[in-house]
Design a protein around this motif. Structure first.
Motif, PDB file in Angstrom:
ATOM      1  N   GLU A   1       0.877   3.951  -2.812  1.00  0.00           N
ATOM      2  CA  GLU A   1       0.741   5.859  -2.150  1.00  0.00           C
ATOM      3  C   GLU A   1       2.196   5.882  -2.718  1.00  0.00           C
ATOM      4  O   GLU A   1       1.379   7.611  -3.021  1.00  0.00           O
ATOM      5  CB  GLU A   1       0.352   5.226  -1.075  1.00  0.00           C
ATOM      6  N   LYS A   2       2.987   6.296  -2.278  1.00  0.00           N
ATOM      7  CA  LYS A   2       4.334   6.731  -2.657  1.00  0.00           C
ATOM      8  C   LYS A   2       4.971   6.973  -3.681  1.00  0.00           C
ATOM      9  O   LYS A   2       6.086   7.595  -4.196  1.00  0.00           O
ATOM     10  CB  LYS A   2       5.146   6.171  -1.524  1.00  0.00           C
ATOM     11  N   ARG A   3       3.903   5.870  -4.784  1.00  0.00           N
ATOM     12  CA  ARG A   3       4.998   5.560  -6.192  1.00  0.00           C
ATOM     13  C   ARG A   3       6.297   5.172  -6.344  1.00  0.00           C
ATOM     14  O   ARG A   3       6.422   5.689  -6.859  1.00  0.00           O
ATOM     15  CB  ARG A   3       4.652   6.468  -7.265  1.00  0.00           C
TER      16      ARG A   3
ATOM     17  N   GLN B   1      -1.589  -5.011  -8.342  1.00  0.00           N
ATOM     18  CA  GLN B   1      -0.963  -4.274  -7.927  1.00  0.00           C
ATOM     19  C   GLN B   1       0.576  -3.143  -8.184  1.00  0.00           C
ATOM     20  O   GLN B   1       0.581  -2.144  -7.823  1.00  0.00           O
ATOM     21  CB  GLN B   1      -1.414  -3.334  -6.210  1.00  0.00           C
TER      22      GLN B   1
ATOM     23  N   THR C   1       0.582  -1.252   0.096  1.00  0.00           N
ATOM     24  CA  THR C   1      -0.295   0.420  -0.215  1.00  0.00           C
ATOM     25  C   THR C   1       0.920   1.529   0.373  1.00  0.00           C
ATOM     26  O   THR C   1       0.500   1.840  -0.244  1.00  0.00           O
ATOM     27  CB  THR C   1      -0.728  -0.304   1.115  1.00  0.00           C
ATOM     28  N   ARG C   2       1.728   1.786   0.899  1.00  0.00           N
ATOM     29  CA  ARG C   2       2.732   2.512   0.595  1.00  0.00           C
ATOM     30  C   ARG C   2       3.662   2.682  -0.643  1.00  0.00           C
ATOM     31  O   ARG C   2       3.677   3.403  -0.905  1.00  0.00           O
ATOM     32  CB  ARG C   2       3.371   2.187   2.440  1.00  0.00           C
TER      33      ARG C   2
END
Length: 84
Positions: free
Chosen positions: A31-33, A64, A27-28
């Motif tokens: 989110e942070k690409r 993802q 997930t991180r």
């Protein structure tokens, strides 16, 4: 190149914590690409590696990331690559 590193040695026998840590890392990274997550599962007998690979094969996780690379120099480590 920025990457996220997760070491599973401390929680090798705690299934829910392993899944939570892996989910958090994925997930991180999204989110942070970040282009890559390094997962250190250790050598051992391969049970933790199998659990990590099984987690990564789940359809909602698989969509993802782009690919999983097994480190040829260190069999206790995986790289999860993302294409953003």
């Amino acid at each position: 190149m920025a990457r996220l590193k997760i070491d599973l040695h401390d929680i090798f026998n705690r299934g829910r914590q392993i899944d939570a840590a892996l989910n958090d890392a994925i997930t991180r990274a999204v989110e942070k690409r970040l282009p890559m997550v390094e997962i250190i599962h250790g050598r051992g007998k391969g049970q933790l590696k199998k659990r990590v690979l099984k987690f990564l094969e789940q359809p909602h996780i698989r969509e993802q990331y782009h690919r999983v690379e097994k480190d040829t120099k260190n069999p206790g480590r995986l790289f999860v690559h993302f294409r953003h």
